[in-house]
Design an enzyme around this catalytic site. Structure first.
Site, PDB file in Angstrom:
ATOM      1  N   ASN A  10      -4.939  -2.091   0.732  1.00  0.00           N
ATOM      2  CA  ASN A  10      -5.766  -3.300   0.796  1.00  0.00           C
ATOM      3  C   ASN A  10      -6.308  -3.447   2.216  1.00  0.00           C
ATOM      4  OD1 ASN A  10      -6.917  -5.821   0.636  1.00  0.00           O
ATOM      5  ND2 ASN A  10      -4.987  -6.936   0.399  1.00  0.00           N
ATOM      6  N   LYS A  12      -8.375  -5.561   3.280  1.00  0.00           N
ATOM      7  CA  LYS A  12      -8.641  -6.976   3.575  1.00  0.00           C
ATOM      8  C   LYS A  12     -10.043  -7.139   4.186  1.00  0.00           C
ATOM      9  CE  LYS A  12      -3.729  -7.865   3.748  1.00  0.00           C
ATOM     10  NZ  LYS A  12      -2.630  -8.658   4.328  1.00  0.00           N
ATOM     11  N   HIS A  96      -3.827 -12.350  -4.776  1.00  0.00           N
ATOM     12  CA  HIS A  96      -3.194 -12.050  -3.491  1.00  0.00           C
ATOM     13  C   HIS A  96      -2.751 -13.344  -2.820  1.00  0.00           C
ATOM     14  CE1 HIS A  96      -2.570 -10.678   0.625  1.00  0.00           C
ATOM     15  NE2 HIS A  96      -2.429  -9.467   0.115  1.00  0.00           N
ATOM     16  N   GLU A 166       4.877  -9.210  -3.582  1.00  0.00           N
ATOM     17  CA  GLU A 166       4.642  -9.288  -2.143  1.00  0.00           C
ATOM     18  C   GLU A 166       5.274 -10.563  -1.605  1.00  0.00           C
ATOM     19  OE1 GLU A 166       0.373  -9.443  -1.441  1.00  0.00           O
ATOM     20  OE2 GLU A 166       0.302 -11.334  -2.523  1.00  0.00           O
TER      21      GLU A 166
END
Length: 254
Positions: A10, A12, A96, A166
């Site tokens: 990821n 971001k 997320h 996560e």
């Protein structure tokens, strides 16, 4: 049936076109385990999706970092699942923790997004996880189960879903859930799926770990029975992402 190791990167909200080209070149030159051992997906910012898609090696795949909850239209700034399908982007990350916390996405909203994306033919990396306060209060599994339930209430076919656990307190902080802590939550999550969805879904759905994964801790984390791979943040922008992909070998030798 063995669950194929999964490594997601990821990126971001990072990168310029030149930086992205360098990262892709590094990945393209990397010697990594074959596709039958590990599935690799990288998730650049929206604006770089076509660039990465057109230049990335054919055995790696591309994911968007988010998509809208329904069909496109008068939703300024949003990108629909249909647009991703049109670009031939196979994967999307949804739920997320940064979007849950900063943009106030509720578990129900995330569940709706997951269901809609799947219905359009996308594969989904669905993220769940608890904050430090929730962990210290002993409510980790309550939180993770509630987030997963919001998805399970809306999804019947799990074959294109990867769950990313996560722990929010471990994302970008340098703190990492110990291999035992990660395994405990993954095991409990798998048991929850068996009880509330089906034994088959529990056995086949990949549950990956995200939260300060790096080249130094990936092998021990990946060696846990119920850790089926990683969702990597900062380290996915660096050459050590290749070492993390290679951690898939621990399953082969297990």
């Amino acid at each position: 049936m063995a669950r194929k190791f999964f490594v997601g990167g990821n990126w971001k909200c990072n990168g310029t076109a030149e930086e992205v080209k360098k990262i892709v070149n590094t990945l393209n030159e990397a010697q990594v385990p074959s596709q039958d051992v590990v599935e690799v997906v990288v998730s650049p910012p929206y604006v770089f999706l076509p660039l990465v898609k057109s230049t990335l090696r054919s055995d790696f795949f591309v994911a968007a970092q988010n998509c809208w909850v329904k069909k496109g239209g008068a939703f300024t700034g949003e990108v629909s699942a249909e647009m991703l399908v049109n670009l031939d982007i196979p994967w999307v990350i949804l739920g997320h923790s940064e979007r849950r916390a900063i943009l106030n996405e509720s578990s129900e909203f995330v569940g709706d997004k997951v269901a809609y994306a799947l219905a359009q033919g996308l594969k989904v990396i669905a993220c769940v996880g608890e904050t430090l306060e929730e962990r210290e209060a002993g409510s980790t599994m309550d939180v993770v189960a509630a987030q997963t339930k919001a998805i399970a209430d809306r999804v019947t076919n799990w074959s294109n879903v990867v769950i990313a656990y996560e722990p929010v307190w471990a994302i970008g902080t340098g703190k990492v859930a110990s291999p035992a802590q990660a395994q405990e939550v993954h095991d409990e999550l798998r048991k929850w799926l068996a009880k509330n969805v089906s034994a088959d879904v529990a056995a086949t759905t990949r549950i990956i770990y995200g939260g300060s994964v790096n080249g130094g801790n990936c092998k021990e984390l990946g060696g846990q029975a119920d850790v089926d791979g990683f969702l990597v943040g900062g380290a996915s922008l660096k050459p050590e992402f290749i070492d993390i992909i290679k951690a898939a070998e621990v399953k082969k030798s297990a």
